[in-house]
Design an enzyme around this catalytic site. Structure first.
Site, PDB file in Angstrom:
ATOM      1  N   GLY A  45       4.671   8.226  -3.773  1.00  0.00           N
ATOM      2  CA  GLY A  45       4.278   9.332  -4.654  1.00  0.00           C
ATOM      3  C   GLY A  45       5.129  10.531  -4.273  1.00  0.00           C
ATOM      4  CB  ALA A  46       7.246  12.775  -6.340  1.00  0.00           C
ATOM      5  NE  ARG A  87      10.633   4.973  -2.896  1.00  0.00           N
ATOM      6  CZ  ARG A  87       9.555   4.839  -3.679  1.00  0.00           C
ATOM      7  NH1 ARG A  87       8.389   5.355  -3.291  1.00  0.00           N
ATOM      8  NH2 ARG A  87       9.633   4.215  -4.828  1.00  0.00           N
ATOM      9  CG  ASP A 234       8.616   9.673  -9.035  1.00  0.00           C
ATOM     10  OD1 ASP A 234       7.940   9.179  -9.957  1.00  0.00           O
ATOM     11  OD2 ASP A 234       8.309   9.569  -7.834  1.00  0.00           O
TER      12      ASP A 234
HETATM   13  O1  MRU Z   1       7.238   4.271  -6.309  1.00  0.00           O
HETATM   14  P1  MRU Z   1       6.125   5.274  -6.162  1.00  0.00           P
HETATM   15  O2  MRU Z   1       4.779   4.639  -6.003  1.00  0.00           O
HETATM   16  O3  MRU Z   1       6.431   6.301  -5.097  1.00  0.00           O
HETATM   17  O4  MRU Z   1       6.128   6.027  -7.553  1.00  0.00           O
HETATM   18  C1  MRU Z   1       5.198   7.041  -7.790  1.00  0.00           C
HETATM   19  C2  MRU Z   1       5.243   7.543  -9.160  1.00  0.00           C
HETATM   20  O5  MRU Z   1       6.053   7.174  -9.962  1.00  0.00           O
HETATM   21  C3  MRU Z   1       4.301   8.636  -9.483  1.00  0.00           C
HETATM   22  O6  MRU Z   1       3.922   8.536 -10.802  1.00  0.00           O
HETATM   23  C4  MRU Z   1       5.038   9.946  -9.213  1.00  0.00           C
HETATM   24  O7  MRU Z   1       5.376  10.087  -7.863  1.00  0.00           O
HETATM   25  C5  MRU Z   1       4.417  11.156  -9.701  1.00  0.00           C
HETATM   26  S1  MRU Z   1       2.778  11.505  -9.215  1.00  0.00           S
HETATM   27  C6  MRU Z   1       2.733  12.108  -7.700  1.00  0.00           C
END
Ligand code: MRU
Length: 346
Positions: A45-46, A87, A234
């Protein structure tokens, strides 16, 4: 309950790979393990990744043997680079690392004080995340009406941030305000963040929900059952194009086709004004085992070629509004994002 925190020199984070079966915290004492935790998605999550990167720098600062400010800064810059590599899509990681490095570069202090500065700035990033998510949840909840059925993609709840969440934070806030809502939770292949994390979080908060296969979303939109789409981001380009979990683009196009509003929710630290459009956003390609297996069980033939982009870009024309901690941004996004990014915090 925090997704991650730095206390007494140790980072404690929820190991999200174990949910929903087990709620387990891991303790991390070095930046190399923080890098691993981001890459392997113990934390994801970002905004949560941003806080993890900041804590990684704090652990490196704590452990540094540097005796001069120059050597300390050089070491932290190298560590920041290593953390940044883990990432590529979520800009919050680079944002948090740069915020700390900028502070250190401009400080002109001895090593002992620089070390304290890094730790304090990392803590500030984490604390601010909680406060601004709370503010954003208020803005987002104002877009949700009694009777709404909201289609949600991936996981954007407290677990995707230090606490509170982004898009799911708005949904939980609307529920807590007493609005009668229902959430359609996309399972979110290939890593199932929706089925594993979002469903679990909504159940903790008692928000009425139904888990659906990603492929079912079009059906609920076409039949007029889903009245709104909410997801996070993100990285957002200066023109309002939004990179989010793979599948978000398809969802937005089908919602648009059916006149269902689409809202993307993110802190301003997710907005990257240095990129003119979404085509410039780097898209992370992850391992093939995420597509060919579920929970370690392989179902695809050995040797099959696999593509696994972790994110896609929703062109801004499909978005109804962008929700940030500084308010709700409507089209034209290019002008209005510029205005909101230039405005003072708060
Ligand atoms: O690959 P992830 O689980 O890190 O991806 C997360 C997402 O795509 C979320 O929708 C995004 O970070 C925004 S919400 C905090």
């Amino acid at each position: 309950m925090r997704t991650l925190e730095l206390r007494d020199g140790v980072v404690r984070m929820i190991d999200q790979r174990k949910l929903p079966q087990e709620l387990v915290y891991v303790e991390i004492r070095d930046y190399q393990t923080i890098a691993r935790s981001i890459k392997e998605m113990w934390v994801r999550g970002a905004p949560a990744i941003g806080a993890a990167g900041a804590f990684g720098l704090a652990l490196a600062a704590q452990a540094s043997q540097a005796t001069s400010a120059d050597a300390f800064i050089a070491e932290l810059t190298r560590v920041g680079g290593e953390l940044y590599e883990t990432r590529p899509t979520a800009v919050n990681l680079g944002w948090a690392i740069n915020r700390i490095l900028k502070k250190v570069h401009g400080a002109n202090l001895p090593v002992r004080e620089l070390r304290e500065l890094v730790i304090a700035e990392a803590q500030a990033i984490a604390e601010e995340d909680v406060a601004l998510n709370q503010r954003m949840a208020g803005f987002g909840a104002s877009l949700i009406n009694d009777g709404d059925t909201i289609l949600h993609h991936c996981n954007t709840g407290p677990l995707a941030t230090v606490d509170v969440g982004t898009a799911l934070g708005c949904i939980i806030e609307a529920h807590q305000q007493g609005k009668k809502i229902h959430v359609l939770v996309d399972e979110t292949r290939p890593r199932l963040q929706g089925a594993r994390l979002t469903a679990w979080e909504l159940m903790q908060y008692g928000v009425p929900m139904t888990l659906i296969a990603d492929n079912a979303a079009g059906h609920y939109l076409y039949r007029g059952i889903a009245t709104k789409v909410f997801y996070g981001a993100d990285r957002v380009a200066a023109n309002g194009d939004v990179a989010n979990k793979i599948g978000s683009y398809k969802l937005a196009v089908v919602a648009h086709e059916n006149n269902v509003p689409v809202y993307s929710v993110m802190p301003t630290s997710t907005i990257d004004m240095s990129l003119a459009s979404g085509s410039e956003i780097p898209i992370e390609e992850r391992g093939e085992e995420e597509v060919t297996t579920i929970e370690g069980v392989r179902f695809a033939p050995l040797g099959v070629m696999v593509g696994n982009p972790a994110f896609d870009v929703t062109p801004h024309k499909y978005l109804t509004a962008i929700v940030t901690e500084r308010g709700i941004v409507y089209p034209p996004f290019k002008e209005n994002l510029l205005r909101i990014m230039d405005s003072a915090e708060g």
